[in-house]
Design a protein around this motif. Structure first.
Motif, PDB file in Angstrom:
ATOM      1  N   THR A 225       0.857  -1.189   0.000  1.00 43.47           N
ATOM      2  CA  THR A 225       0.000   0.000   0.000  1.00 43.47           C
ATOM      3  C   THR A 225       0.893   1.240   0.000  1.00 43.47           C
ATOM      4  O   THR A 225       0.566   2.267  -0.589  1.00 43.47           O
ATOM      5  N   GLY A 226       2.014   1.123   0.729  1.00 46.34           N
ATOM      6  CA  GLY A 226       3.064   2.146   0.695  1.00 46.34           C
ATOM      7  C   GLY A 226       4.361   1.466   0.262  1.00 46.34           C
ATOM      8  O   GLY A 226       4.331   0.378  -0.305  1.00 46.34           O
ATOM      9  N   LEU A 227       5.491   2.133   0.537  1.00 47.97           N
ATOM     10  CA  LEU A 227       6.796   1.507   0.250  1.00 47.97           C
ATOM     11  C   LEU A 227       7.577   1.436   1.553  1.00 47.97           C
ATOM     12  O   LEU A 227       8.004   2.474   2.076  1.00 47.97           O
ATOM     13  N   GLY A 228       7.732   0.244   2.091  1.00 51.57           N
ATOM     14  CA  GLY A 228       8.484   0.060   3.335  1.00 51.57           C
ATOM     15  C   GLY A 228       9.937  -0.270   3.037  1.00 51.57           C
ATOM     16  O   GLY A 228      10.237  -0.934   2.041  1.00 51.57           O
ATOM     17  N   VAL A 229      10.832   0.231   3.891  1.00 48.01           N
ATOM     18  CA  VAL A 229      12.261  -0.060   3.758  1.00 48.01           C
ATOM     19  C   VAL A 229      12.832  -0.275   5.152  1.00 48.01           C
ATOM     20  O   VAL A 229      12.453   0.418   6.103  1.00 48.01           O
ATOM     21  N   ALA A 230      13.715  -1.239   5.302  1.00 52.48           N
ATOM     22  CA  ALA A 230      14.426  -1.434   6.585  1.00 52.48           C
ATOM     23  C   ALA A 230      15.782  -2.049   6.305  1.00 52.48           C
ATOM     24  O   ALA A 230      16.010  -2.617   5.239  1.00 52.48           O
ATOM     25  N   GLY A 231      16.658  -1.935   7.285  1.00 50.17           N
ATOM     26  CA  GLY A 231      17.951  -2.619   7.219  1.00 50.17           C
ATOM     27  C   GLY A 231      17.995  -3.688   8.294  1.00 50.17           C
ATOM     28  O   GLY A 231      17.154  -3.710   9.210  1.00 50.17           O
ATOM     29  N   MET A 232      18.942  -4.597   8.169  1.00 48.49           N
ATOM     30  CA  MET A 232      19.164  -5.617   9.197  1.00 48.49           C
ATOM     31  C   MET A 232      20.673  -5.727   9.353  1.00 48.49           C
ATOM     32  O   MET A 232      21.362  -6.098   8.397  1.00 48.49           O
ATOM     33  N   VAL A 233      21.187  -5.332  10.513  1.00 49.94           N
ATOM     34  CA  VAL A 233      22.638  -5.337  10.685  1.00 49.94           C
ATOM     35  C   VAL A 233      23.011  -6.263  11.837  1.00 49.94           C
ATOM     36  O   VAL A 233      22.205  -6.503  12.739  1.00 49.94           O
TER      37      VAL A 233
END
Ligand SMILES: Nc1ncnc2c1ncn2[C@@H]1O[C@H](COP(=O)(O)OP(=O)(O)OP(=O)(O)O)[C@@H](O)[C@H]1O
Length: 342
Positions: free
Chosen positions: A148-156
Motif C-alpha cells: 500500500t506504501g513503500l516500506g524499507v528497513a535494514g538488518m545489521v
C-alpha cells in the motif's frame, strides 16, 4: 546461559503475532516455542472499525486458545500509547487491548522491522534469487517492500545478534535517469513538489506510472486498479501497462541498489510484500539487475550483492514468530514499545 536481561525479554506463551498493513492484516498464535504457528485467514483492515474488534471477531472467537502476550507489527512509527496506522483508520491502544482482549504483555514494532526479522528467519525455499553472488551470511541486509506504501528497513549484525533498522526510506527522492524518465516525470503525481520512492513504487505508484505513460502517449487510461495494470502488463494486452511494469521493475532495481549501498548489504537485498510476488517474471528481466548494478563507482559491489524475492505469503509473521520464540537472538529495542501488566 539465560541471563537477567534475556529473561526480561521473554514473553509468555501463547503469543499472538500480527502483521497489520494498510490493506491486509495477518495473525497467528504460537502455542509454545516449538509448535507450528496456528494461522488465521488474512483479513481486510477496512472490514473492521477497530483492531480490537478484528482480533476478537476474526481470531479469538475462532479458537479456544487465549493468548497471554502479543507482538504486533504495524505500518507507521510506534510512538506513545495510542499508535496511528499509516494508510489505515485503526489506532492501536495497547493499554485498552490488555483490558478488552485479556493480554498481559504487548509489544508493538514497525512492520518493516518484522520483514527485517524475516530475512534472517526464512528457509531458502521461501526465497527466489535474482542474481548476484552467494552473499555473506553475516553481512548486513536491506529489505524493500512495495505494498500500500513503500516500506524499507535494514538488518545489521552486532555482537552476535541481528538488529533491525526501521526507517522511512520509502520517502527518499527519486530523480529521472533516462530520456524516457525525463518525458514521464513531469506527469508523475508529485508530493509537495517532489517525486519520492512511494510515488512510484507501491500500488498507487503503478497507477501513477501508468497514467503518465498514457498522458505522454495521448491515450485514455482504461485500467483502474494496480491489479488491473499488472494483469494487463503480464498478458501484454496493454502496451502502456507492459511499459508500466518494465519501468516499475527498473525503478525498484535503482532504489534497491541505493539501499544496498546505504547499508553495504553484503548479505543481500530482499524484496517483500504482495506486489513483488505478483511480478516475479518481470523482476527476472535483466532490466532489474541492470538498474540495480548501475551505481558507478561501485558497480562491482552491486554485481556481487544477491537480491531475493521473498515468496513466503506470511513472511512478516514468520519474522515475528522467530522474535517471539527467541528474543535474545535479535537486538530489538522494546523501550516505549512494550506494555506489561503487573
Ligand atoms: N495483482 C496485483 N498487482 C499489483 N498490485 C496489487 C495487486 N493486488 C493488490 N495490489 C496492490 O497491492 C497493495 C497492497 O499490498 P500488500 O498486499 O503488500 O498489502 P499491505 O501489507 O496492506 O501493504 P502495506 O504493508 O504497504 O500497507 C495495494 O495497493 C493493492 O492495490
Amino acid at each position: 546461559m539465560v541471563t537477567q536481561a534475556d529473561t526480561d525479554h521473554i514473553m509468555k506463551f501463547p503469543i499472538l503475532v500480527g502483521d497489520i498493513g494498510g490493506t491486509n492484516a495477518r495473525f497467528a498464535i504460537l502455542v509454545d516455542a516449538y509448535a507450528e504457528p496456528k494461522e488465521f485467514p488474512v483479513l481486510q483492515t477496512a472490514d473492521f472499525s477497530t483492531i480490537d474488534e478484528a482480533i476478537q471477531n476474526a481470531i479469538l472467537d475462532h479458537t479456544s486458545i487465549q493468548p497471554r502476550s502479543a507482538v504486533l507489527a504495524i505500518a507507521g512509527p510506534v510512538e506513545g500509547d495510542e499508535i496511528d496506522l499509516t494508510n489505515c483508520a485503526w489506532v492501536v491502544k495497547p493499554r485498552q487491548m490488555m483490558e478488552t482482549l485479556g493480554l498481559s504483555d504487548i509489544t508493538v514494532i514497525n512492520d518493516f522491522e518484522a520483514q527485517a526479522l524475516a530475512v534472517v528467519s526464512l528457509e531458502p525455499k521461501h526465497l527466489e534469487k535474482l542474481g548476484g553472488g552467494a552473499g555473506d551470511p553475516h553481512g548486513s541486509r536491506a529489505v524493500l517492500g512495495p505494498g500500500t506504501g513503500l516500506g524499507v528497513a535494514g538488518m545489521v549484525r552486532s555482537r552476535a545478534s541481528w538488529v533491525p533498522v526501521p526507517g522511512e526510506g520509502g520517502h527518499v527522492d527519486m530523480g529521472p535517469r533516462t530520456e524516457r524518465d525525463l518525458e514521464l516525470f513531469p506527469h508523475i503525481e508529485h508530493i509537495d513538489g517532489r517525486i519520492s520512492g512511494e510515488q512510484l513504487l507501491c500500488g498507487r505508484g503503478l497507477q501513477n506510472i501508468y497514467r503518465a505513460i498514457c498522458k505522454v502517449g495521448g491515450t485514455e487510461p482504461a485500467l483502474e486498479t494496480p491489479a488491473d495494470i499488472t494483469a494487463a502488463g503480464l498478458s501484454g494486452e496493454s502496451p502502456e501497462a507492459k511499459e508500466t511494469l518494465a519501468l516499475f521493475v527498473t525503478y525498484l532495481g535503482r532504489l534497491a541498489g541505493d539501499f544496498a549501498l546505504t547499508f553495504m548489504a553484503r548479505g543481500g537485498v530482499y524484496l517483500a510484500g504482495g506486489i513483488v510476488q505478483k511480478i516475479v517474471e518481470p523482476l527476472k528481466n535483466p532490466a532489474f539487475r541492470k538498474a540495480f548494478e548501475d551505481k558507478a563507482p561501485h558497480q562491482q559491489i552491486l554485481r556481487e550483492t544477491p537480491v531475493y524475492i521473498i515468496t513466503h505469503p506470511l513472511a512478516a509473521l514468520s519474522g515475528l514468530s522467530a522474535f517471539a520464540r527467541t528474543p535474545a537472538r535479535f537486538g530489538v529495542a522494546t523501550e516505549g514499545r512494550r506494555w506489561r501488566q503487573g
